[in-house]
Design a protein around this motif. Structure first.
Motif, PDB file in Angstrom:
ATOM      1  N   TYR A  23       0.840  -1.206   0.000  1.00  0.00           N
ATOM      2  CA  TYR A  23       0.000   0.000   0.000  1.00  0.00           C
ATOM      3  C   TYR A  23       0.871   1.251   0.000  1.00  0.00           C
ATOM      4  O   TYR A  23       0.646   2.183  -0.778  1.00  0.00           O
ATOM      5  CB  TYR A  23      -0.894   0.058   1.259  1.00  0.00           C
ATOM      6  CG  TYR A  23      -1.731  -1.155   1.535  1.00  0.00           C
ATOM      7  CD1 TYR A  23      -2.284  -1.903   0.507  1.00  0.00           C
ATOM      8  CD2 TYR A  23      -1.992  -1.549   2.839  1.00  0.00           C
ATOM      9  CE1 TYR A  23      -3.056  -3.020   0.772  1.00  0.00           C
ATOM     10  CE2 TYR A  23      -2.776  -2.653   3.121  1.00  0.00           C
ATOM     11  CZ  TYR A  23      -3.299  -3.389   2.085  1.00  0.00           C
ATOM     12  OH  TYR A  23      -4.069  -4.486   2.360  1.00  0.00           O
ATOM     13  N   ALA A  24       1.855   1.279   0.910  1.00  0.00           N
ATOM     14  CA  ALA A  24       2.706   2.453   1.070  1.00  0.00           C
ATOM     15  C   ALA A  24       3.572   2.698  -0.167  1.00  0.00           C
ATOM     16  O   ALA A  24       3.761   3.851  -0.596  1.00  0.00           O
ATOM     17  CB  ALA A  24       3.590   2.288   2.307  1.00  0.00           C
ATOM     18  N   TYR A  25       4.085   1.625  -0.750  1.00  0.00           N
ATOM     19  CA  TYR A  25       4.968   1.756  -1.918  1.00  0.00           C
ATOM     20  C   TYR A  25       4.202   2.264  -3.139  1.00  0.00           C
ATOM     21  O   TYR A  25       4.731   3.071  -3.914  1.00  0.00           O
ATOM     22  CB  TYR A  25       5.610   0.408  -2.227  1.00  0.00           C
ATOM     23  CG  TYR A  25       6.494   0.426  -3.453  1.00  0.00           C
ATOM     24  CD1 TYR A  25       7.753   1.024  -3.423  1.00  0.00           C
ATOM     25  CD2 TYR A  25       6.060  -0.146  -4.651  1.00  0.00           C
ATOM     26  CE1 TYR A  25       8.558   1.053  -4.552  1.00  0.00           C
ATOM     27  CE2 TYR A  25       6.856  -0.123  -5.791  1.00  0.00           C
ATOM     28  CZ  TYR A  25       8.102   0.475  -5.728  1.00  0.00           C
ATOM     29  OH  TYR A  25       8.888   0.505  -6.852  1.00  0.00           O
ATOM     30  N   ARG A  26       2.970   1.820  -3.303  1.00  0.00           N
ATOM     31  CA  ARG A  26       2.204   2.144  -4.503  1.00  0.00           C
ATOM     32  C   ARG A  26       1.417   3.449  -4.395  1.00  0.00           C
ATOM     33  O   ARG A  26       0.995   3.996  -5.411  1.00  0.00           O
ATOM     34  CB  ARG A  26       1.244   0.996  -4.824  1.00  0.00           C
ATOM     35  CG  ARG A  26       1.913  -0.318  -5.163  1.00  0.00           C
ATOM     36  CD  ARG A  26       2.643  -0.264  -6.473  1.00  0.00           C
ATOM     37  NE  ARG A  26       1.747   0.041  -7.585  1.00  0.00           N
ATOM     38  CZ  ARG A  26       2.144   0.234  -8.832  1.00  0.00           C
ATOM     39  NH1 ARG A  26       3.431   0.171  -9.133  1.00  0.00           N
ATOM     40  NH2 ARG A  26       1.270   0.489  -9.786  1.00  0.00           N
ATOM     41  N   SER A  27       1.183   3.935  -3.166  1.00  0.00           N
ATOM     42  CA  SER A  27       0.378   5.146  -3.002  1.00  0.00           C
ATOM     43  C   SER A  27       1.206   6.238  -2.324  1.00  0.00           C
ATOM     44  O   SER A  27       1.548   6.131  -1.143  1.00  0.00           O
ATOM     45  CB  SER A  27      -0.876   4.848  -2.166  1.00  0.00           C
ATOM     46  OG  SER A  27      -1.555   6.038  -1.836  1.00  0.00           O
ATOM     47  N   GLN A  28       1.494   7.294  -3.067  1.00  0.00           N
ATOM     48  CA  GLN A  28       2.291   8.394  -2.521  1.00  0.00           C
ATOM     49  C   GLN A  28       1.538   9.100  -1.397  1.00  0.00           C
ATOM     50  O   GLN A  28       2.129   9.475  -0.378  1.00  0.00           O
ATOM     51  CB  GLN A  28       2.632   9.384  -3.630  1.00  0.00           C
ATOM     52  CG  GLN A  28       3.517  10.538  -3.177  1.00  0.00           C
ATOM     53  CD  GLN A  28       3.870  11.472  -4.321  1.00  0.00           C
ATOM     54  OE1 GLN A  28       3.460  11.263  -5.457  1.00  0.00           O
ATOM     55  NE2 GLN A  28       4.625  12.514  -4.028  1.00  0.00           N
ATOM     56  N   GLU A  29       0.223   9.259  -1.574  1.00  0.00           N
ATOM     57  CA  GLU A  29      -0.592   9.939  -0.567  1.00  0.00           C
ATOM     58  C   GLU A  29      -0.616   9.150   0.748  1.00  0.00           C
ATOM     59  O   GLU A  29      -0.463   9.724   1.829  1.00  0.00           O
ATOM     60  CB  GLU A  29      -2.022  10.119  -1.080  1.00  0.00           C
ATOM     61  CG  GLU A  29      -2.905  10.992  -0.211  1.00  0.00           C
ATOM     62  CD  GLU A  29      -2.526  12.464  -0.277  1.00  0.00           C
ATOM     63  OE1 GLU A  29      -2.773  13.179   0.724  1.00  0.00           O
ATOM     64  OE2 GLU A  29      -1.974  12.893  -1.306  1.00  0.00           O
ATOM     65  N   LEU A  30      -0.782   7.845   0.640  1.00  0.00           N
ATOM     66  CA  LEU A  30      -0.793   7.003   1.832  1.00  0.00           C
ATOM     67  C   LEU A  30       0.585   6.978   2.482  1.00  0.00           C
ATOM     68  O   LEU A  30       0.699   7.032   3.715  1.00  0.00           O
ATOM     69  CB  LEU A  30      -1.233   5.583   1.460  1.00  0.00           C
ATOM     70  CG  LEU A  30      -1.322   4.572   2.610  1.00  0.00           C
ATOM     71  CD1 LEU A  30      -2.280   5.051   3.689  1.00  0.00           C
ATOM     72  CD2 LEU A  30      -1.767   3.208   2.075  1.00  0.00           C
ATOM     73  N   ARG A  31       1.616   6.910   1.656  1.00  0.00           N
ATOM     74  CA  ARG A  31       2.993   6.888   2.177  1.00  0.00           C
ATOM     75  C   ARG A  31       3.296   8.182   2.948  1.00  0.00           C
ATOM     76  O   ARG A  31       3.904   8.141   4.024  1.00  0.00           O
ATOM     77  CB  ARG A  31       3.974   6.717   1.017  1.00  0.00           C
ATOM     78  CG  ARG A  31       5.414   6.531   1.450  1.00  0.00           C
ATOM     79  CD  ARG A  31       6.286   6.039   0.310  1.00  0.00           C
ATOM     80  NE  ARG A  31       6.336   6.938  -0.817  1.00  0.00           N
ATOM     81  CZ  ARG A  31       5.771   6.699  -2.005  1.00  0.00           C
ATOM     82  NH1 ARG A  31       5.110   5.575  -2.211  1.00  0.00           N
ATOM     83  NH2 ARG A  31       5.882   7.564  -3.005  1.00  0.00           N
ATOM     84  N   LYS A  32       2.831   9.304   2.418  1.00  0.00           N
ATOM     85  CA  LYS A  32       3.040  10.594   3.074  1.00  0.00           C
ATOM     86  C   LYS A  32       2.344  10.632   4.436  1.00  0.00           C
ATOM     87  O   LYS A  32       2.917  11.087   5.438  1.00  0.00           O
ATOM     88  CB  LYS A  32       2.501  11.705   2.165  1.00  0.00           C
ATOM     89  CG  LYS A  32       2.543  13.090   2.782  1.00  0.00           C
ATOM     90  CD  LYS A  32       1.872  14.091   1.855  1.00  0.00           C
ATOM     91  CE  LYS A  32       1.753  15.459   2.524  1.00  0.00           C
ATOM     92  NZ  LYS A  32       1.010  16.428   1.661  1.00  0.00           N
ATOM     93  N   THR A  33       1.112  10.136   4.482  1.00  0.00           N
ATOM     94  CA  THR A  33       0.351  10.140   5.738  1.00  0.00           C
ATOM     95  C   THR A  33       0.975   9.209   6.761  1.00  0.00           C
ATOM     96  O   THR A  33       1.035   9.528   7.949  1.00  0.00           O
ATOM     97  CB  THR A  33      -1.107   9.707   5.470  1.00  0.00           C
ATOM     98  OG1 THR A  33      -1.658  10.502   4.420  1.00  0.00           O
ATOM     99  CG2 THR A  33      -1.954   9.888   6.721  1.00  0.00           C
TER     100      THR A  33
END
Length: 313
Positions: A290-300
């Motif tokens: 999830y974190a690797y594929r989603s920049q928004e989620l990784r930022k949060t």
């Protein structure tokens, strides 16, 4: 779940005519692979923390308040069920082994049933949400202009409630009738059907992407489809990891039905603890995807971790 005798922790092994115990292994010269309880506990705790962070991140960031991320959040909760069940069972076993906890056979049976339901609910809900996310991506790509009217928040919530109710109900029935081979057959069939359904949707999506890559399209439409395909690719990775991690276990169930007394099958059964480690690893790997594929989620997630670290300090 990580008991000495092969069981799901679901007692399929003990009660479905196969009864492959450690003594059976020794009689055939096959030694069951043993894995330290501490390893189960460590992996369970790490995966639990990771999935909690994912759920908190999706709840916190309003930009992630969309049907796809609601489904991903539920997928993380499904992974948490495996982590929690593993941590609870391992803690009970470690405390009992060290004489720090005394429990009756009845208490162990009730605990085992609860853990079984949690694990079974996890696999059923995980498969269901993988299918749901595949359908969501399919609608995004093929019905882009109507997506928001088709997949409303209310419908997404309704789907989530139905999936969880179905998962818990079916899992409870599986545990009640665990002595029947039909239960294993149903679980294996459900696994196969959901994989075929998801594979067909993804195949259609990727064929479309390949065709459109050879055509001249409007820039906005290209961007919209690129975003949708990115989501589809993410879920393809999730599905692949799920198959790799849960596949050996489902093969285990298939062999229980087809060749429970065959020496080669018994040799495969001796690796059961490794299959359990793979299942736990699935819960551990998913949040990283999830974190690797989603920049928004990784930022949060970074913000949450940094805030937590500052608060501790």
């Amino acid at each position: 779940m990580n008991t000495m005798e092969p069981s799901l922790s679901i007692d399929y092994m003990d009660n479905v005519t196969l009864n492959v115990t450690s003594s059976d292994m020794n009689m055939t010269g096959i030694a069951q692979i043993m894995i330290p309880q501490e390893l189960f506990l460590m992996l369970g705790l790490i995966s639990l923390v990771e999935n909690i962070l994912v759920v908190v991140a999706i709840i916190k960031n309003r930009n992630l308040h969309s049907p796809m991320y609601y489904f991903i959040c539920c997928l993380a909760v499904s992974d948490m069920l495996v982590s929690v069940s593993n941590v609870v069972e391992t803690m009970f076993m470690l405390l009992t082994d060290h004489g720090l906890l005394s429990v009756t056979a009845r208490m162990l049976r009730h605990l085992d049933n609860v853990i079984d339901i949690m694990i079974c609910s996890s696999v059923v809900s995980s498969l269901s949400f993988l299918c749901t996310i595949a359908a969501d991506r399919y609608i995004t790509i093929f019905y882009a202009l109507r997506y928001h009217s088709i997949m409303t928040t209310q419908r997404a919530v309704t789907i989530i409630v139905i999936v969880w109710l179905t998962s818990i109900t079916s899992s409870s029935l599986f545990i009640i009738y665990h002595t029947d081979n039909a239960v294993i057959a149903c679980l294996v069939t459900f696994f196969g059907v959901t994989l075929v359904f998801t594979a067909v949707l993804y195949l259609h999506m990727f064929i479309l992407a390949h065709v459109h890559s050879k055509r001249i399209m409007a820039l906005d439409k290209n961007r919209r489809q690129a975003t949708s395909m990115k989501g589809a690719i993410t879920l393809t990775i999730l599905l692949g990891v799920f198959i790799i991690c849960w596949g050996p276990f489902f093969l285990h169930l298939i062999l229980i039905l087809t060749c429970p007394t065959n020496p080669y099958c018994k040799c495969y059964f001796s690796h059961f603890n490794l299959f359990l480690i793979l299942i736990i690893c699935n819960s551990l790997i998913d949040p990283l995807i999830y974190a690797y594929r989603s920049q928004e989620l990784r930022k949060t997630l970074k913000e949450i971790v940094l805030c937590s670290w500052c608060f501790v300090m």
